[in-house]
Motif scaffolding. Sequence first.
Motif, PDB file in Angstrom:
ATOM      1  N   GLY A 324       0.778  -1.233   0.000  1.00  0.00           N
ATOM      2  CA  GLY A 324       0.000   0.000   0.000  1.00  0.00           C
ATOM      3  C   GLY A 324       0.806   1.279   0.000  1.00  0.00           C
ATOM      4  N   PHE A 325       2.127   1.175   0.035  1.00  0.00           N
ATOM      5  CA  PHE A 325       2.960   2.383  -0.010  1.00  0.00           C
ATOM      6  C   PHE A 325       3.089   2.854  -1.458  1.00  0.00           C
ATOM      7  CE2 PHE A 325       4.169   0.622   4.064  1.00  0.00           C
ATOM      8  CZ  PHE A 325       4.290   1.761   4.864  1.00  0.00           C
ATOM      9  N   GLN A 326       3.195   4.175  -1.629  1.00  0.00           N
ATOM     10  CA  GLN A 326       3.260   4.751  -2.962  1.00  0.00           C
ATOM     11  C   GLN A 326       4.690   4.884  -3.481  1.00  0.00           C
ATOM     12  OE1 GLN A 326       0.262   5.341  -4.625  1.00  0.00           O
ATOM     13  NE2 GLN A 326      -0.430   4.257  -2.790  1.00  0.00           N
ATOM     14  N   SER A 327       5.650   4.859  -2.579  1.00  0.00           N
ATOM     15  CA  SER A 327       7.054   4.975  -2.991  1.00  0.00           C
ATOM     16  C   SER A 327       7.935   4.332  -1.927  1.00  0.00           C
ATOM     17  CB  SER A 327       7.454   6.438  -3.202  1.00  0.00           C
ATOM     18  OG  SER A 327       7.305   7.187  -2.011  1.00  0.00           O
ATOM     19  N   LEU A 328       9.220   4.176  -2.260  1.00  0.00           N
ATOM     20  CA  LEU A 328      10.131   3.452  -1.375  1.00  0.00           C
ATOM     21  C   LEU A 328      10.536   4.274  -0.148  1.00  0.00           C
ATOM     22  CD1 LEU A 328      11.610   0.774  -1.110  1.00  0.00           C
ATOM     23  CD2 LEU A 328      13.516   1.762  -2.392  1.00  0.00           C
ATOM     24  N   GLY A 329      10.687   5.596  -0.313  1.00  0.00           N
ATOM     25  CA  GLY A 329      11.149   6.437   0.795  1.00  0.00           C
ATOM     26  C   GLY A 329      10.259   6.371   2.030  1.00  0.00           C
ATOM     27  N   PRO A 330       8.948   6.657   1.895  1.00  0.00           N
ATOM     28  CA  PRO A 330       8.052   6.558   3.047  1.00  0.00           C
ATOM     29  C   PRO A 330       8.005   5.158   3.653  1.00  0.00           C
ATOM     30  CG  PRO A 330       7.015   7.818   1.303  1.00  0.00           C
ATOM     31  CD  PRO A 330       8.266   7.230   0.722  1.00  0.00           C
ATOM     32  N   PHE A 331       8.098   4.128   2.794  1.00  0.00           N
ATOM     33  CA  PHE A 331       8.103   2.751   3.290  1.00  0.00           C
ATOM     34  C   PHE A 331       9.323   2.490   4.163  1.00  0.00           C
ATOM     35  CE2 PHE A 331       9.725  -1.626   2.478  1.00  0.00           C
ATOM     36  CZ  PHE A 331       8.808  -2.311   3.255  1.00  0.00           C
ATOM     37  N   ASN A 332      10.491   2.881   3.679  1.00  0.00           N
ATOM     38  CA  ASN A 332      11.716   2.663   4.461  1.00  0.00           C
ATOM     39  C   ASN A 332      11.663   3.378   5.809  1.00  0.00           C
ATOM     40  OD1 ASN A 332      12.998   1.003   2.603  1.00  0.00           O
ATOM     41  ND2 ASN A 332      13.987   2.697   1.530  1.00  0.00           N
ATOM     42  N   ARG A 333      11.171   4.639   5.798  1.00  0.00           N
ATOM     43  CA  ARG A 333      11.095   5.406   7.052  1.00  0.00           C
ATOM     44  C   ARG A 333      10.110   4.771   8.025  1.00  0.00           C
ATOM     45  NH1 ARG A 333      11.657   9.685   3.323  1.00  0.00           N
ATOM     46  NH2 ARG A 333       9.400   9.989   3.182  1.00  0.00           N
ATOM     47  N   ALA A 334       8.933   4.390   7.525  1.00  0.00           N
ATOM     48  CA  ALA A 334       7.929   3.775   8.397  1.00  0.00           C
ATOM     49  C   ALA A 334       8.407   2.429   8.922  1.00  0.00           C
ATOM     50  CB  ALA A 334       6.612   3.612   7.635  1.00  0.00           C
ATOM     51  N   PHE A 335       9.053   1.659   8.058  1.00  0.00           N
ATOM     52  CA  PHE A 335       9.538   0.337   8.461  1.00  0.00           C
ATOM     53  C   PHE A 335      10.584   0.452   9.569  1.00  0.00           C
ATOM     54  CE2 PHE A 335      11.661  -3.713   8.296  1.00  0.00           C
ATOM     55  CZ  PHE A 335      10.687  -4.607   7.871  1.00  0.00           C
ATOM     56  N   LYS A 336      11.526   1.364   9.412  1.00  0.00           N
ATOM     57  CA  LYS A 336      12.570   1.522  10.420  1.00  0.00           C
ATOM     58  C   LYS A 336      12.018   2.082  11.722  1.00  0.00           C
ATOM     59  CE  LYS A 336      17.359   2.894  11.036  1.00  0.00           C
ATOM     60  NZ  LYS A 336      18.570   3.443  10.394  1.00  0.00           N
ATOM     61  N   THR A 337      11.010   2.971  11.632  1.00  0.00           N
ATOM     62  CA  THR A 337      10.385   3.513  12.836  1.00  0.00           C
ATOM     63  C   THR A 337       9.747   2.407  13.665  1.00  0.00           C
ATOM     64  OG1 THR A 337       9.958   5.663  11.808  1.00  0.00           O
ATOM     65  CG2 THR A 337       8.600   5.077  13.699  1.00  0.00           C
ATOM     66  N   ILE A 338       9.099   1.464  12.994  1.00  0.00           N
ATOM     67  CA  ILE A 338       8.377   0.400  13.690  1.00  0.00           C
ATOM     68  C   ILE A 338       9.293  -0.737  14.128  1.00  0.00           C
ATOM     69  CG2 ILE A 338       6.635  -1.418  13.373  1.00  0.00           C
ATOM     70  CD1 ILE A 338       5.034   0.576  11.699  1.00  0.00           C
ATOM     71  N   THR A 339      10.238  -1.126  13.271  1.00  0.00           N
ATOM     72  CA  THR A 339      11.065  -2.307  13.564  1.00  0.00           C
ATOM     73  C   THR A 339      12.458  -1.968  14.092  1.00  0.00           C
ATOM     74  OG1 THR A 339      11.986  -2.440  11.324  1.00  0.00           O
ATOM     75  CG2 THR A 339       9.871  -3.548  11.721  1.00  0.00           C
ATOM     76  N   GLY A 340      12.932  -0.760  13.813  1.00  0.00           N
ATOM     77  CA  GLY A 340      14.279  -0.379  14.234  1.00  0.00           C
ATOM     78  C   GLY A 340      15.360  -0.731  13.238  1.00  0.00           C
ATOM     79  N   THR A 342      16.176  -1.414   8.694  1.00  0.00           N
ATOM     80  CA  THR A 342      15.667  -1.192   7.348  1.00  0.00           C
ATOM     81  C   THR A 342      15.060  -2.492   6.811  1.00  0.00           C
ATOM     82  OG1 THR A 342      17.736  -1.838   6.260  1.00  0.00           O
ATOM     83  CG2 THR A 342      17.525   0.475   6.957  1.00  0.00           C
ATOM     84  N   PRO A 343      14.234  -2.417   5.765  1.00  0.00           N
ATOM     85  CA  PRO A 343      13.661  -3.642   5.184  1.00  0.00           C
ATOM     86  C   PRO A 343      14.726  -4.643   4.732  1.00  0.00           C
ATOM     87  CG  PRO A 343      12.506  -1.707   4.369  1.00  0.00           C
ATOM     88  CD  PRO A 343      13.676  -1.200   5.143  1.00  0.00           C
ATOM     89  N   THR A 344      15.796  -4.150   4.126  1.00  0.00           N
ATOM     90  CA  THR A 344      16.864  -5.050   3.669  1.00  0.00           C
ATOM     91  C   THR A 344      17.536  -5.745   4.846  1.00  0.00           C
ATOM     92  OG1 THR A 344      17.248  -3.633   1.747  1.00  0.00           O
ATOM     93  CG2 THR A 344      19.004  -5.181   2.329  1.00  0.00           C
ATOM     94  N   GLU A 345      17.811  -4.996   5.903  1.00  0.00           N
ATOM     95  CA  GLU A 345      18.411  -5.590   7.104  1.00  0.00           C
ATOM     96  C   GLU A 345      17.468  -6.611   7.726  1.00  0.00           C
ATOM     97  OE1 GLU A 345      21.108  -1.755   8.579  1.00  0.00           O
ATOM     98  OE2 GLU A 345      19.044  -1.998   9.275  1.00  0.00           O
ATOM     99  N   TYR A 346      16.175  -6.299   7.753  1.00  0.00           N
ATOM    100  CA  TYR A 346      15.192  -7.224   8.319  1.00  0.00           C
ATOM    101  C   TYR A 346      15.166  -8.530   7.533  1.00  0.00           C
ATOM    102  CZ  TYR A 346      10.714  -8.925  10.114  1.00  0.00           C
ATOM    103  OH  TYR A 346       9.725  -9.692  10.694  1.00  0.00           O
ATOM    104  N   ARG A 347      15.166  -8.427   6.211  1.00  0.00           N
ATOM    105  CA  ARG A 347      15.184  -9.641   5.374  1.00  0.00           C
ATOM    106  C   ARG A 347      16.437 -10.462   5.622  1.00  0.00           C
ATOM    107  NH1 ARG A 347      14.178  -8.898  -0.943  1.00  0.00           N
ATOM    108  NH2 ARG A 347      12.098  -9.781  -0.565  1.00  0.00           N
ATOM    109  N   ARG A 348      17.582  -9.796   5.738  1.00  0.00           N
ATOM    110  CA  ARG A 348      18.838 -10.515   5.971  1.00  0.00           C
ATOM    111  C   ARG A 348      18.838 -11.198   7.339  1.00  0.00           C
ATOM    112  NH1 ARG A 348      21.970  -6.672   4.785  1.00  0.00           N
ATOM    113  NH2 ARG A 348      22.400  -5.868   6.881  1.00  0.00           N
ATOM    114  N   LEU A 349      18.308 -10.521   8.349  1.00  0.00           N
ATOM    115  CA  LEU A 349      18.250 -11.102   9.695  1.00  0.00           C
ATOM    116  C   LEU A 349      17.358 -12.343   9.694  1.00  0.00           C
ATOM    117  CD1 LEU A 349      17.929  -7.857  11.873  1.00  0.00           C
ATOM    118  CD2 LEU A 349      19.861  -9.458  11.844  1.00  0.00           C
ATOM    119  N   LYS A 350      16.244 -12.274   9.022  1.00  0.00           N
ATOM    120  CA  LYS A 350      15.326 -13.427   8.965  1.00  0.00           C
ATOM    121  C   LYS A 350      15.939 -14.594   8.187  1.00  0.00           C
ATOM    122  CE  LYS A 350      11.940 -11.894  11.409  1.00  0.00           C
ATOM    123  NZ  LYS A 350      11.561 -12.550  12.681  1.00  0.00           N
TER     124      LYS A 350
END
Length: 354
Positions: A324-340, A342-350
């Motif tokens: 539902g995000f319109q672009s990558l920038g807002p997604f990255n900011r929201a993702f890091k705010t919630i999880t601490g 970045t999306p790439t780091e989260y994928r690598r950790l999993k």
Amino acid sequence: MLLTTFDIALRGATVALLLVLAALLFRGFGTVLAGRLAAALALGSAAHAVISSIGVTSKVHPALAPVIALSTGNAVVFWLFTRALFEETFKLRWWHALVWAAVAAFSFVNCMWLVPASGVQFSIIAINLLALGFIVLAVVQTIASWSADLVEGRRRVRVFIVSAAALYGGLNAVLQIALSGSGAAEIANTLNSATFAAVVAVIAIAMMRVDGADLFPAAPVVQPDSIEAAAAVEASAADQKLIDALMRLMADERIYRHDNITIGTLATKLGIPEYRLRRLINQRLGYRNFNVFLNEHRIAEAKAALADPSQAEVPVITIAMDAGFQSLGPFNRAFKTITGVTPTEYRRLKATAA
């Protein structure tokens, strides 16, 4: 002579009120970014009350240059204040300080060297056009973010405070430009001082009438399972039915994926007035901002996709757009705010954990 005396008295009273307001704001809300910026805004406004002068034709005294620079830089503080007030995830960046320093430095250089070279009128026009630019940014921020605010009392007070300050700032800048070099300065100065004193007094009264926790909320504590916990909040039978219906829209229809989803369209889907849905999400689910509510659901879906080994080759931007995000920038900011992370780091950790 009488007008001049009245003008000085108004300025003195306004400066005193602003200094007291700055001290109270810093003492009461100094731990909150919006509170610190509000205190800084009050100090900058006090500097403006000292030096503001419409239709001035004389060159600036060097001793006043730092005060004028502080007053000019206050337009940047006003813009940042509106962002902190309306965006609960907003954080100051190093470049924000750089923008303020650049504006203040330009004002100082303008007073010390450009005025003697180019004349007072050019200086006034340049400085006030710069201030108008940041006031416009602040107004745009107000309009863009207002609808997402779920706290009714805060929405009314925020819009009033920002609108009143922006109205005065905009009119003052326009008058400065229009009456530069005019002989009508004495009356205009007195009216300007009276208007500014009235705006400051009304804003101070309005701020005293609202709960400080609503106007300057503490930073929210992120809970990993906040979506599930929010759904389990005790509520009345009628509200619980609405909460269940809302959660079905989120979980089954994934309505948060829709383009330009607003609280109004969601209220229409549920068949209830918009104000009731605002109150429901705010008071029953504990969210203060509609976008934060949507983003938690979007990020939950994105987290599941990023942790899924079968989607390891799917680009992050695709996962963001699907959620539902319109672009990558807002997604990255929201993702890091919630999880601490970045999306790439989260994928690598999993992937490593698997």
